[in-house]
Design a protein around this motif. Structure first.
Motif, PDB file in Angstrom:
ATOM      1  N   ARG A 199       0.847  -1.213   0.000  1.00 58.07           N
ATOM      2  CA  ARG A 199       0.000   0.000   0.000  1.00 58.07           C
ATOM      3  C   ARG A 199       0.883   1.264   0.000  1.00 58.07           C
ATOM      4  NH1 ARG A 199      -4.782   1.764  -1.812  1.00 58.07           N
ATOM      5  NH2 ARG A 199      -3.827   3.779  -2.005  1.00 58.07           N
ATOM      6  N   ASP A 203       1.039   4.164  -2.814  1.00 58.47           N
ATOM      7  CA  ASP A 203       0.803   5.584  -2.482  1.00 58.47           C
ATOM      8  C   ASP A 203       1.888   6.492  -3.063  1.00 58.47           C
ATOM      9  OD1 ASP A 203      -1.544   5.076  -1.200  1.00 58.47           O
ATOM     10  OD2 ASP A 203      -0.641   4.918   0.803  1.00 58.47           O
ATOM     11  N   ALA A 257     -10.060  -3.117   4.962  1.00 60.74           N
ATOM     12  CA  ALA A 257     -10.504  -1.736   5.204  1.00 60.74           C
ATOM     13  C   ALA A 257      -9.795  -1.188   6.445  1.00 60.74           C
ATOM     14  CB  ALA A 257     -12.018  -1.685   5.367  1.00 60.74           C
ATOM     15  N   GLY A 260      -6.300  -0.059   6.021  1.00 55.92           N
ATOM     16  CA  GLY A 260      -6.061   1.107   5.159  1.00 55.92           C
ATOM     17  C   GLY A 260      -5.726   0.723   3.730  1.00 55.92           C
ATOM     18  N   ASP A 263      -9.133   1.533  -1.197  1.00 60.34           N
ATOM     19  CA  ASP A 263      -9.598   2.859  -1.605  1.00 60.34           C
ATOM     20  C   ASP A 263      -9.985   2.808  -3.079  1.00 60.34           C
ATOM     21  OD1 ASP A 263      -7.296   2.963  -3.074  1.00 60.34           O
ATOM     22  OD2 ASP A 263      -6.458   4.711  -2.070  1.00 60.34           O
ATOM     23  N   ASN A 264     -10.138   3.983  -3.695  1.00 58.99           N
ATOM     24  CA  ASN A 264     -10.669   4.001  -5.065  1.00 58.99           C
ATOM     25  C   ASN A 264      -9.657   3.559  -6.118  1.00 58.99           C
ATOM     26  OD1 ASN A 264      -8.999   6.173  -5.049  1.00 58.99           O
ATOM     27  ND2 ASN A 264     -10.545   7.699  -5.561  1.00 58.99           N
ATOM     28  N   ARG A 285     -15.696   3.204  -0.003  1.00 59.46           N
ATOM     29  CA  ARG A 285     -14.277   3.526  -0.241  1.00 59.46           C
ATOM     30  C   ARG A 285     -13.966   3.724  -1.720  1.00 59.46           C
ATOM     31  NH1 ARG A 285     -14.790   1.757   4.488  1.00 59.46           N
ATOM     32  NH2 ARG A 285     -13.296   2.092   6.152  1.00 59.46           N
ATOM     33  N   ALA A 287     -13.781   1.553  -4.087  1.00 60.07           N
ATOM     34  CA  ALA A 287     -13.054   0.454  -4.755  1.00 60.07           C
ATOM     35  C   ALA A 287     -13.929  -0.136  -5.856  1.00 60.07           C
ATOM     36  CB  ALA A 287     -12.693  -0.621  -3.735  1.00 60.07           C
TER      37      ALA A 287
END
Ligand SMILES: [Zn+2]
Length: 410
Positions: A199, A203, A257, A260, A263-264, A285, A287
């Protein structure tokens, strides 16, 4: 400029147009519409007029989840009534061919790329544990995100695992159409700290998507809830069990979830075992849920709750999964299975899932997924038995490659 005329044009962003036309200029869509009283034919712009006849023209499809490198396993892994049984079948088949870039595997990838295009696919979300599919994809007409998928339940140095994978991705040369990103295999096969490192790496690359198999089987749900069951047995058997691992409890969606991870930018693949609460969480979220219903039937995961997916408001895209669990790479055939499982979901929603939703999830919606001026003219013409039909319903009933041509081939 070429102006194509067809019995139907399906822009996806709006309902099907009877006797529609599309103007294509240097590989891009210039305009489209209905004929109007005088029609665009014979207008003074010098366009070449091409009549495609009784066909529907629509955007090339998106196969949002497949594993091209497993194409050599076509018809090799028998169907199972339990998911872990099926996984054991895959592991045995992969062990029998130890060279991950052997000629048999590369040939099967080439065949799979040809088959994908013949089935009307313009974009793929391809999962790879070796990156062996990246180079063949760059030579194909397909747009793609190749997800370098990590499977590591017991990882003494999670950051090193992910750093090394990222370095391999960085060494590839992306093209205008083919990119590479990272994926986690599943919450039951990737250590929590590896998930976190993936993740974090994602990011740092704000425009790339990520993928994870999620809530596929009952065994996964049991393992995440209690730490026990057939998956735990298999992890111990193959020496991958980590005695420090503590079951998170809750559902696999809760776990990701709370970590973290969701997400989209995440494609959450399968969702067969998701509850309404899970689906709400995924939808909130942003997704994208990728459903692969034929694979779910083959692997013993069960039938996905297609109607619940659409009722929840979550974004839904469609994948074939690999040829180890699906008979072919035809996204139209997945739509036909979805239609059988959920007769009340509008055909237009299934068609959006097969086009723009997949394109958006993979980051290709500026160029693909709908017929709109400026987008790439990677468009299909599908022959119709008659022009006098409900064309959207016809398309979700199953289309064979023989009915499909790419319009630039005309
Ligand atoms: Zn998969």
């Amino acid at each position: 400029m070429i102006r194509y005329h067809a019995a139907w044009v399906l822009p996806i962003a709006e309902p099907a147009i009877r006797n529609g036309w599309i103007a294509v200029d240097r590989g891009r869509i210039a305009a489209y519409g209905s004929p109007g009283p005088a029609g665009p034919r014979g207008s003074a712009d010098g366009a070449q007029e091409v009549d495609l006849g009784d066909v529907v023209v629509l955007p090339g499809l998106c196969n949002a989840h497949t594993h091209l490198e497993l194409s050599y396993l076509r018809d090799e892994v028998p169907p199972a009534s339990q998911f872990v049984t099926w996984i054991r079948g895959v592991m045995a088949a992969r062990r029998s061919r130890p060279d991950p870039s052997g000629p048999e595997i590369l040939e099967a990838i080439e065949d799979a790329l040809e088959e994908s295009a013949a089935c009307g696919t313009a974009i793929v979300g391809d999962i790879s544990n070796t990156l062996v599919s990246f180079e063949p994809l760059t030579r194909s007409p397909l747009a793609a995100v190749v997800f370098y998928e990590l499977i590591r339940f017991n990882a003494p140095d999670p950051n090193a695992v992910v750093d090394q994978a990222q370095q391999q991705i960085d060494a590839l040369a992306p093209t205008a159409r083919v990119r590479a990103s990272l994926a986690a295999h599943a919450p039951y096969s990737v250590a929590p700290l590896v998930l976190r490192a993936i993740r974090q790496a994602i990011d740092r690359r704000p425009f790339l998507p990520c993928s994870v198999h999620l809530s596929e089987s009952a065994e996964e749900v049991e393992f995440i809830r209690s730490g026990g069951g057939p998956w735990r047995v298999l992890l111990e058997e193959i020496g991958s069990w980590d005695p420090r691992w503590v079951p998170p409890g809750g559902s696999p969606v809760d776990f990701l979830a709370d970590s973290g991870f969701l997400d989209n930018r995440v494609l959450a693949v399968h969702g067969v075992q998701m509850t309404d609460a899970d689906l709400q969480k995924l939808a909130a979220r942003g997704a994208t849920l990728v459903t692969c219903p034929r694979s779910n039937g083959h692997t013993g995961a069960g039938a996905p709750p297609i109607a619940d997916f659409y009722a929840s408001g979550v974004r839904v895209a469609i994948g074939t999964d690999s040829l180890a669990s699906a008979p072919d790479l035809n996204v139209f055939a997945e739509m036909a299975t979805m239609r059988a499982l959920a007769p009340r979901v509008p055909a237009a929603s299934l068609l959006e899932s097969a086009t723009i939703e997949g394109a958006r999830a993979l980051g290709f919606d500026a160029d693909y997924g709908t017929i709109e001026p400026g987008k790439v003219a990677r468009l299909l013409a599908v022959t119709l038995p008659s022009s006098n039909i409900d064309v959207e319903e016809y398309l979700v009933g199953g289309i064979e490659p023989e009915q499909i041509t790419w319009i630039e081939d005309n």
